[in-house]
Structure formats: structure tokens, C-alpha cells
Design a protein around this motif. Sequence first.
Motif, mmCIF file in Angstrom:
data_model
loop_
_atom_site.group_PDB
_atom_site.id
_atom_site.type_symbol
_atom_site.label_atom_id
_atom_site.label_comp_id
_atom_site.label_asym_id
_atom_site.label_seq_id
_atom_site.Cartn_x
_atom_site.Cartn_y
_atom_site.Cartn_z
ATOM 1 N N ALA A 163 0.713 -1.355 0.192
ATOM 2 C CA ALA A 163 0.203 -0.001 -0.049
ATOM 3 C C ALA A 163 0.905 1.068 -0.074
ATOM 4 C CB ALA A 163 -0.876 0.010 1.132
ATOM 5 N N MET A 164 2.340 1.264 0.641
ATOM 6 C CA MET A 164 3.066 2.917 0.426
ATOM 7 C C MET A 164 3.451 2.535 -0.277
ATOM 8 S SD MET A 164 6.284 3.213 3.191
ATOM 9 C CE MET A 164 7.141 1.719 2.266
ATOM 10 N N ALA A 165 4.530 1.281 -1.034
ATOM 11 C CA ALA A 165 4.722 1.709 -2.580
ATOM 12 C C ALA A 165 3.927 2.246 -3.387
ATOM 13 C CB ALA A 165 5.329 0.509 -2.957
ATOM 14 N N SER A 215 -9.941 -0.965 -2.392
ATOM 15 C CA SER A 215 -10.295 1.533 -2.778
ATOM 16 C C SER A 215 -10.250 1.639 -0.971
ATOM 17 C CB SER A 215 -11.146 1.469 -3.531
ATOM 18 O OG SER A 215 -10.698 1.008 -4.457
ATOM 19 N N TYR A 216 -11.134 0.815 -0.241
ATOM 20 C CA TYR A 216 -11.556 1.542 0.950
ATOM 21 C C TYR A 216 -10.410 1.848 2.091
ATOM 22 C CZ TYR A 216 -14.005 1.858 5.574
ATOM 23 O OH TYR A 216 -14.080 2.494 7.207
ATOM 24 N N LEU A 217 -9.677 0.838 2.117
ATOM 25 C CA LEU A 217 -8.417 0.669 3.343
ATOM 26 C C LEU A 217 -7.105 1.377 2.400
ATOM 27 C CD1 LEU A 217 -8.726 -3.307 3.873
ATOM 28 C CD2 LEU A 217 -9.554 -1.149 4.986
ATOM 29 N N LEU A 218 -7.571 1.111 1.707
ATOM 30 C CA LEU A 218 -6.326 1.513 0.608
ATOM 31 C C LEU A 218 -6.063 3.766 0.504
ATOM 32 C CD1 LEU A 218 -3.243 1.520 -0.927
ATOM 33 C CD2 LEU A 218 -4.642 1.562 -2.906
ATOM 34 N N SER A 219 -7.531 3.961 0.752
ATOM 35 C CA SER A 219 -7.601 5.683 1.000
ATOM 36 C C SER A 219 -7.237 5.809 2.499
ATOM 37 C CB SER A 219 -9.104 6.014 0.712
ATOM 38 O OG SER A 219 -9.413 6.082 -0.752
ATOM 39 N N ILE A 220 -7.913 5.386 3.438
ATOM 40 C CA ILE A 220 -7.208 5.451 4.697
ATOM 41 C C ILE A 220 -6.059 5.422 4.473
ATOM 42 C CG2 ILE A 220 -7.554 5.818 7.125
ATOM 43 C CD1 ILE A 220 -10.469 3.878 6.427
ATOM 44 N N ARG A 221 -5.499 4.791 4.287
ATOM 45 C CA ARG A 221 -3.726 4.189 4.368
ATOM 46 C C ARG A 221 -3.471 5.436 3.507
ATOM 47 N NH1 ARG A 221 -0.372 0.102 5.352
ATOM 48 N NH2 ARG A 221 -2.464 -0.750 6.654
ATOM 49 N N ARG A 222 -3.304 6.008 2.514
ATOM 50 C CA ARG A 222 -3.191 6.802 1.838
ATOM 51 C C ARG A 222 -2.807 8.346 2.606
ATOM 52 N NH1 ARG A 222 -5.408 10.945 -1.785
ATOM 53 N NH2 ARG A 222 -4.108 11.305 -3.451
ATOM 54 N N ALA A 223 -3.876 8.844 2.501
ATOM 55 C CA ALA A 223 -4.815 10.003 3.589
ATOM 56 C C ALA A 223 -3.547 9.804 4.813
ATOM 57 C CB ALA A 223 -5.851 10.207 4.334
ATOM 58 N N HIS A 224 -3.645 8.932 5.832
ATOM 59 C CA HIS A 224 -2.657 8.843 6.821
ATOM 60 C C HIS A 224 -0.715 8.913 6.033
ATOM 61 C CE1 HIS A 224 -1.060 6.751 10.687
ATOM 62 N NE2 HIS A 224 -0.993 7.138 10.680
ATOM 63 N N LEU A 225 -0.750 8.505 5.227
ATOM 64 C CA LEU A 225 0.999 8.096 4.698
ATOM 65 C C LEU A 225 1.028 9.814 4.301
ATOM 66 C CD1 LEU A 225 1.549 5.312 2.519
ATOM 67 C CD2 LEU A 225 1.941 5.468 4.491
ATOM 68 N N ALA A 234 -4.986 7.219 12.178
ATOM 69 C CA ALA A 234 -4.351 6.249 12.244
ATOM 70 C C ALA A 234 -4.875 5.579 13.893
ATOM 71 C CB ALA A 234 -3.147 6.082 13.855
ATOM 72 N N GLU A 235 -6.103 5.367 14.182
ATOM 73 C CA GLU A 235 -7.419 4.545 15.585
ATOM 74 C C GLU A 235 -7.494 4.080 14.555
ATOM 75 O OE1 GLU A 235 -6.522 4.127 18.254
ATOM 76 O OE2 GLU A 235 -4.565 5.524 18.167
ATOM 77 N N THR A 236 -8.533 4.873 13.281
ATOM 78 C CA THR A 236 -9.401 4.180 12.527
ATOM 79 C C THR A 236 -8.977 3.094 11.684
ATOM 80 O OG1 THR A 236 -10.939 6.144 11.976
ATOM 81 C CG2 THR A 236 -10.941 4.206 11.263
#
Length: 784
Positions: A324-326, A456-466, A528-530
Motif C-alpha cells: 500500500a505504501m509503495a 479502495s476503501y482501506l487504501l484510501s485511509i492508508r494513503r491519507a495517513h501517509l 491511525a486509530e481508525t
Amino acid sequence: MLHEILLSLSGHPSPLLRADRTGIDTSSVISPPERELLASVAHLSDLHVKLINSTAQISSSHPSAICRAVTTAVDSIYLAAFQRKILEVEDSILRKDAGLVGAYNTVPLTAVVGEFSGWVRRMEWLWALVQFIKEKTRRGKDDEDLYCTGAQLIDRLRGELQTGYVDIEEAVRNLVQAAEIAWLKQVSAWILYGRLPTFGGDDFFIQRIEDSDEDFISVPELLPSFVAPSTATSMLFIGKSLNRIRAKSALDTNLRGIDHLSSQLKELSRLTYPLDPATFFRTITGIRLHLSKTILQKLLPVSKAVEILQLLRDFFLLGRGEFAMALSQQADEAIRSRWQRADNLAYEKRDALATVTVKEGEVAAVLSRTWAVLGSMQGQHAEEDEGLELARDLLQLTLTRSKSTTPLKPSVRALAPTPFQNLLFSVPAILTLNIPSPLDLFLNATDLQTYTVINSYLLSIRRAHLHLTDLWKITSIRRHHPPPPGPPYGSTKNGQAKVRLLRERHIGRSNAMRLAWVTCSAAIFFLAETEGYLQTEVVSGLWEGFQKWLLTGSDDPRQNEQQHPAKLSAASEHTVEEDDVWLAASSSDLDGQPSLRHHKESEGSQSEPHDPETLAAAHRIYLRTLTRRLLLTNKAFTDPLYEVLVDVDHLVALIRRLHGIWTSMDLEADMGVIDAFVDLEREEVDVQRSIKKVAEKVRLGIEQVVGVLRAMEGSPFTNDDFAFDEDGGAAAEEDDDDIGAGLRQSGHYVPRRVGGIDRLLVKLDFGAWFDKSGSGNGVDDDDL
């Protein structure tokens, strides 16, 4: 007269009984009482004639084989019996039977009519049944040919079994048997040989999808009501598997000669009519298990299913965080490079926004660079990652339309339509998968669509966090960088002036960024908590239970306690070692990673590998539970969360833009690098004003999302109770583990109880931050 009566009853026209139609006056020949008796005979004769004509027409031209079978049975059983009854009455008269012939060879008309009185109700019921078939067979409003389907006729006949007339019940049972035998012949061709009926295929509940030779669907409207949805799913799976085996046997010689289940024909021949739903379900289940044990284990081993499910867990459910990060970093780099190329073009050569439109090839290139980054992370001498190589071959990153023209299945339509797929490239882009040949026995397009939505849902949250955490890497905007000059130059008069200038500049910019940093910190805490709740408690918890069920056949915690060696007493351990050393070795494997060998259950019976149909049903339950636990079915939660993610991207872009303006202002003030076409002071004021507005929107958005979660905490819909579904999976009540386990048969998959909105809300405590007005000077250091 008797001759005319018998001929009329046989189906020949008689002027004696049809005087009103022929215009012949019979009032002088027949008395009124006789006319009343002949009226009932005429009615019976009329029914007989209409039945003869209608059954002949339906039996020769109706598109449903079941309707033809029923009308043929009406003709061959009841109309033929009526003809025999006429011949028996005629023979009795000719033989001068005392039951009909009286003194002086007189034959009372009441006696003759009484012989056929028992046929009136039966013939009326048969005519009503034939009318039902004919009324359903007509031309629709759009010139479509509508006809009575076999399922409608079977349902009608089975409903007529509840009658108080013995003769009608007997007729219904015979016709039900004829209808179900005809239907079971079609079913036998499908579940024993994988072939659709050559005649009446449009009336069979299994239909081939247009423009496809291998895909089939089950049409509920063509399925008799006594067949449970789970039974229909099993029959669909059996036929599809046989079709797949037939295609596979052309290439694999090991599968030749075993592409049918004719040995199971004896099981179908033992069925009694009317078909009992439970008995029929057990028969179909036995055929499916026989198919799985003899053929499908060679075609689809459990190891292959576990391998593809592990791939879906790692890359679609973000089990590999580095992927997800890459992927997010490469997507951002691709978008950034397109804007840079657009800015480098001359103004007159620009073509509106066409220069920044993302194309399909660039999206595919982003995934290719992501694989390269993941490969470099392993190191030069790292062992080969089979999962990564498999994902490289199967996964695709493609653009898609916002509104797909392909109709979604009900399970996918239940998901919230929030467009999370728009956040990665600012255009709809999804991660998809090419399902290999044997794996589509338990994976289908609906499952893949569900995985795509979750990704798409999980990646969007991870992307905003990054994106938010990357802001802390910009040292010059976060700290006093570069630092003021030190001695000896800093001690001089010019040096001290330089120090004061840099410190005043830093203090002013720090004060201007206080609100932005507070909002970013709060957003990072919220994301992060979500994300931790969704990934750690929901995704990981459900996957561990599902994986354990895949490998051991059970996820019962009480069984785990009984089998765990740490919880066995010394005497029980000694007994296990004496009785069965392999059981002890199998139990010791539970301490480490799950193995593919079959563990013995507490009862001592060896667990059998899951057949693909059972695996598919369990996988659908797993996905349905996962989407509900991830709150993807609640539009009231996903929509404000999506707005928060969009505002976070906007806030990050504004902060980066402000950093660029300050860098240009520093160059202008310190180095004399002046850009005459840009008003940096005015842009700085505009960007700072925009940052305040967007930061306030982020705060209000987070407050709205937390408010939705608090409202969901007390809602009964968050219990995620499971009910009997269309896939045949029994339901498990969320409130009682014992009840949920008892509703399923032994070995069926029961999702774990994971998550809980209250566990997330305990962490999402922002104190008095939601009560702040959002002004930049009113934010304290302890706002979080």
C-alpha cells in the motif's frame, strides 16, 4: 338415445345433447327431467372434447417439457380411463348387466348418468389445470412469447395436494409425479453429465450466460419452490464443475474418463414423489461430495485455494503494508510528474486539462514500478517470494467508469456507493485480479468486486495517513531551518540583525501554521486509530478465524482449548503420547503457523478437506461479515469519511503549496531571486486563508464521522446478526455464540466475533478539540 349419449361422451358431436347449438327442437322427444340429466352429460362431454383438443395442442407445441409431460399424463391416464369407463358402460348394457338394464331390457337414464357422476369433479379440475397452462401461454405487451413454466406448474400442483377430495388428491399425486420426473430428468442431465437439456432448455433454471461458453447462472423464477436456494447453488456448482472438467480433460489426460457421475444415478432413482426437500437436498449434497472426493481434489487442491486467498489477504486487504505504501507513493509520483510536464509546456501549446489526464498505460506503469520497489525491498540475496511473484502475474491496476454498465450482484449493491476508488489517481481506478481456471470454482466476479471495493476503501485511509505523516519530513516548514548563523558571524552587528530577521520570520510562520499542525495531528490520530481498528481487530481477526477453518475444518475456541498442549494436564499429555503420538504432533503445530495437514478433532474423527462449493459458501459468509464489520454497508459513515479524506488531501496540497511560496520568498529576500510574474505576498495570504478554511472542514468532518460512530454504537443494526441467506449458509446470532454454532452443521464456517464500535470510540477521544472555534490564535498546545 343411449348410443348418442355414449358417442357424445367419447368426444363425437351429438345433436341430441347439443340441440341449442344445432337448432334442432327436441322438446317433443325429451322431457324436462331428461333434459336436466342430459345437461350434466353434455357438460361432461364438452369438458372431454376441450381436454382432448387442449392436451393435444399443448403436448405438441408447448416449449416446456414439464407442461408437455403433464398434459400427456392427463391424456394417457385420465382421458384414457374415461374412455375405458365409456366402454365398460357400453359393455354392461350389451351384456344386459342387472346394474344398468332393468325389466323388459329398459336402461334407466339416471343409471347411465350416475355411472359418470364421479367424473364431473375430476374433469372440471383437469380442465382448470389445462386452462392454467393455456392462460399463462400468451403473447406479452412487447410481442414477447410468455408461457407457463415448469416451475409454475409444479408449484401449482404441489399446492393442490392440500385438498379434501380423495379422487382429486390421487390425480394431483399422479400429475406431480409426471411433472417432477420430467424435471428430474433435466436435473440429472445437468448434475450427472454437466449438460443442459436439449429440449426445453429455456424452461430450465440453469441458463448459459450470453456470449460465454463456460459461465452459467441460476434463474430463481424458473426454480420450483420446494427446492431450497442452497440446493440450487449446489446443483449449479456441480454442473459448472463438470463442464470445467470436460474442458480440462482435453488437455490433462489424468482427468479423462471421469467427467461424469453416472454411478450416482442410483441415488436419484431412489427418490420418491412428491419430492421431499430435505431428502432431495441430501441427495444433491451426496453427489456434490462424491464429485469433490473423486475429481475436484485433483483439479483444485486445498493448497491452491489457500494460496489465492492468502494473496487476496496480502494485497487487497493490505496484509502487506509495504504494498500500500509503495503503490500510494508511485501513484503520487505519476500525478506529480504529469503536472510538472504540463507546467513546462508553453502556454499556447497547452490543451486545457488533456495534458494532466491519466491514461490506462500510466496506471499500469504505476503498478509495474510498485512491483520493482517491492522487489528492491527484499534485497539482492533474499529468498524468492512466491506470493509476490503470483501477485505480479495476476494483479492488475486499471481505470474504470464511475458508473459501471455491468449490473452488480445484490451482495455488491448492498455496499455503500461511496467513490473511494477516485482518490488514488483523482479518477476511478481499481485493483483487480485475473482468476485462474480452477480457482473460479469457488471465486467469482461478485467476490472480486467486493474485494475491489474493500481495497479502495482501506487504501484510501492508508494513503491519507501517509500524506499527513510525510508533512513532518519537510524540515524547513516544521523547524527553524536553516538555523540562524552562529559565531563568529552571528556575534557581529550584521550577524545579529540576520539572526533577529530569521527568528522573527520563523516565529511568524510558526504562528501561522499552528492551526494546520493541530489539525494535521488530530487527523493523523483519527486515521491511525481508525485504520488500526479496521486492520488489526476486524480484518486480521476475521482472517485468522477463516484461515484456521480452511486448514483445520473448525474455529471453535473451546476445541482449541482442549487441543492446546499448554492447557493439558500431565496425565492427559501422558495418555495422548501413549495412545496416538501423531495426535500430539498435530496439536503441537497449533503453537506455530497453521499447517496443511488435517488435525484431529476433539471427538477423534479426521476432518475432511473442504469441497469447493462449501468453500465458496464459507467465503461468501466471510466477505459479507467483513464488509459489515468494516462499516462498508453504512453509507452514513462512508460518505463523511470520504469527505474527510478529500479535505485531508486538499489540506496537504495547500501546506505544500505554502511551503513552496515561503521557499520562493526566502530566495527573493536572501538571494535576490525575483519572479516578476508572481505576487508571493498575495499568494501567501490567499493560501493561509484557504488552509484555515480547509482545516476547519477537516475538524468538522472528523466530528461528523465520530458522531455517526456514536449513533451507530446504540443502533441494533450494528449487531451484525446473520440470517439464512440465498447461499444456504445458516445464520449465527451475534448475541450468542452457542446458538450461532448450533444453527450450522458440524464443520460449517462460523465467523468470529471481532471488532465493536465501542472499542473504536474509546480511542477516538479528542477532548475539547471539537468545541474550538477553529481560529488560528485560539488553539492551545493541549488541544489534543
